[in-house]
Write an enzyme that holds these catalytic residues in place. Structure first.
Site, short mmCIF file in Angstrom:
data_model
loop_
_atom_site.label_atom_id
_atom_site.label_comp_id
_atom_site.label_asym_id
_atom_site.label_seq_id
_atom_site.Cartn_x
_atom_site.Cartn_y
_atom_site.Cartn_z
N GLY A 11 -1.95 -4.92 0.32
CA GLY A 11 -2.68 -5.49 1.46
C GLY A 11 -2.66 -7.01 1.43
N ARG A 72 4.43 -1.87 1.29
CA ARG A 72 4.15 -0.85 0.27
C ARG A 72 5.43 -0.06 0.11
NH1 ARG A 72 -1.24 -1.26 2.63
NH2 ARG A 72 -2.60 -1.85 0.92
N THR A 125 -6.53 -10.07 -2.85
CA THR A 125 -7.11 -8.99 -2.04
C THR A 125 -8.48 -9.43 -1.54
OG1 THR A 125 -8.15 -6.79 -2.16
CG2 THR A 125 -7.79 -7.88 -4.25
N ASP A 129 -12.17 -6.19 -5.62
CA ASP A 129 -12.38 -4.92 -6.34
C ASP A 129 -11.69 -4.88 -7.71
OD1 ASP A 129 -9.82 -4.88 -5.32
OD2 ASP A 129 -9.92 -2.84 -4.56
P1 ADP Z 1 -2.51 -3.18 -3.81
O1 ADP Z 1 -1.60 -3.94 -4.69
O2 ADP Z 1 -3.11 -4.02 -2.72
O3 ADP Z 1 -3.52 -2.37 -4.59
P2 ADP Z 1 -0.96 -0.74 -3.35
O4 ADP Z 1 -1.85 0.10 -4.21
O5 ADP Z 1 -0.50 -0.17 -2.07
O6 ADP Z 1 -1.60 -2.14 -2.98
O7 ADP Z 1 0.31 -1.13 -4.25
C1 ADP Z 1 1.36 -1.92 -3.73
C2 ADP Z 1 2.69 -1.39 -4.20
O8 ADP Z 1 2.76 -1.45 -5.64
C3 ADP Z 1 2.96 0.08 -3.89
O9 ADP Z 1 3.48 0.29 -2.60
C4 ADP Z 1 3.97 0.47 -4.95
O10 ADP Z 1 5.28 0.10 -4.57
C5 ADP Z 1 3.56 -0.37 -6.15
N1 ADP Z 1 2.76 0.46 -7.06
C6 ADP Z 1 1.50 0.91 -6.93
N2 ADP Z 1 1.12 1.67 -7.96
C7 ADP Z 1 2.18 1.73 -8.79
C8 ADP Z 1 2.43 2.37 -10.06
N3 ADP Z 1 1.50 3.12 -10.66
N4 ADP Z 1 3.65 2.19 -10.61
C9 ADP Z 1 4.60 1.45 -10.02
N5 ADP Z 1 4.43 0.81 -8.84
C10 ADP Z 1 3.24 0.95 -8.23
#
Ligand code: ADP
Length: 318
Positions: A11, A72, A125, A129
């Site tokens: 995000g 994402r 973010t 959080d």
């Molecule tokens: P944020 O970083 O804002 O929490 P997301 O949870 O959507 O957003 O994570 C962003 C991107 O990071 C995901 O689309 C994915 O490509 C990568 N990602 C998230 N979790 C994992 C994981 N456990 N292992 C590898 N890549 C991850």
């Protein structure tokens, strides 16, 4: 370390541009080459990589969003996807990567570090959080955006003697609601960390009206329910006209506040220092006004924190 890269992921948040600028200019100041990766991990796997100069980040410190775009990527969550990403990084001779994003993005960065790429995470973010840091880039701007909306809503709900319920973002974290609720003088702040009792809430609203309150402002964190449904219940029980406002994505935009720009600049600078020192798999944050860095796993396993005192103050002053 000769060449580093920076990307924004997950995000978006106001202040990400200030962080990109800080990373790029610190790297150049330290005679490192620096590349920008577009569209997060998705763009990385597609080789969307451009060299960055000082001028590439000119005139962006005041802009919301991210000039590198964000995305994402499901594919990056697979081992095959990550191997592709590492091959691309090696092709561009990138040995260090700064990832600006939230916990998901940090998990991705951690995986990349296991494959031999030095990675540093910067918390970007609006949700605030991430337990390991007191503040994330974008939170202060989002709270100020909410505050601006609350000020306007107070005018109209006072005129009509209404109850006004404002739903704000934050996922499972109530910080946006808590900070904007206290700063905006809300009568009630409903958070996932504390829960609430409908009857008690309605009794409080009626008692406040009896005492002469002209309006009743309720800050509702998205992690605990929707404003529309709550407004209907409150109106049914109290008989007082109740309006719901969901602020939505305006909270993600806007020019970053001074506080977010400074945080982003300090974090970006530290990220490059860490890469220069050969550090990897670390995240940058702030605690008690100081910039800190710690291991990604350690940072992500910290228990959720909640500022009970702030909550207590908000209710004492309501
Ligand atoms: P944020 O970083 O804002 O929490 P997301 O949870 O959507 O957003 O994570 C962003 C991107 O990071 C995901 O689309 C994915 O490509 C990568 N990602 C998230 N979790 C994992 C994981 N456990 N292992 C590898 N890549 C991850």
């Amino acid at each position: 370390m000769k060449t580093i890269a920076v990307l924004t992921s997950g995000g978006d948040a106001p202040g990400m541009n200030a962080a990109i600028r800080a990373v790029v200019r610190t790297a150049l100041d330290k005679n490192l080459n620096v590349m920008g990766i577009k569209r997060g991990y998705s763009g990385l796997m597609n080789g969307e990589i451009v060299p960055m100069q000082r001028s590439s980040v000119a005139d962006i410190i005041q802009r919301g969003g991210t000039i590198l775009k964000t995305a994402r990527s499901k594919e990056f969550k697979t081992e095959e996807g990550r191997k592709r990403a590492v091959n691309i990084l090696k092709t561009f001779r990138i040995d260090g990567l700064v990832v600006i994003g939230g916990d998901g993005s940090f998990r991705g960065a951690n995986e990349l570090s296991k494959l031999g790429i030095a990675t540093i995470g910067l918390p970007g973010t609006i949700d605030n959080d991430l337990a390991y840091t007191d503040f994330t880039i974008g939170f202060d701007t989002a709270v100020n955006t909410v505050l601006d909306a609350i000020n306007k809503l107070r005018d109209t709900s006072t005129s009509h003697e209404r109850v006004s319920i404002v739903e704000v973002m934050g996922r499972n974290c109530g910080d946006i609601a808590l900070y904007s609720g206290l700063a905006g003088g809300a009568e009630n702040i409903i958070l996932p960390e504390k829960g609430y009792d409908e009857q008690e809430l309605c009794r409080g609203i009626l008692e406040a009206k009896m005492k002469g309150k002209m309006h009743n402002l309720i800050l509702l964190a998205e992690g605990i329910g929707g404003a529309e449904a709550l407004a209907e219940k409150v109106e049914n029980i109290t008989g007082i006209e109740t309006r719901a406002t969901k602020l939505g994505h305006i909270q993600r935009g806007g020019s970053p506040t001074c506080s977010d720009r400074i945080l982003a600049s300090r974090f970006g600078y530290r990220a490059v220092e860490l890469l220069e020192q050969g550090k990897s798999s670390r995240v940058v944050g702030t605690r008690n006004g100081k910039v800190i860095d710690l291991d990604i796993d350690e940072a992500l396993s910290q228990p959720r924190r909640f500022d009970e005192k702030l909550y207590e103050i908000a209710y004492a002053l309501a």
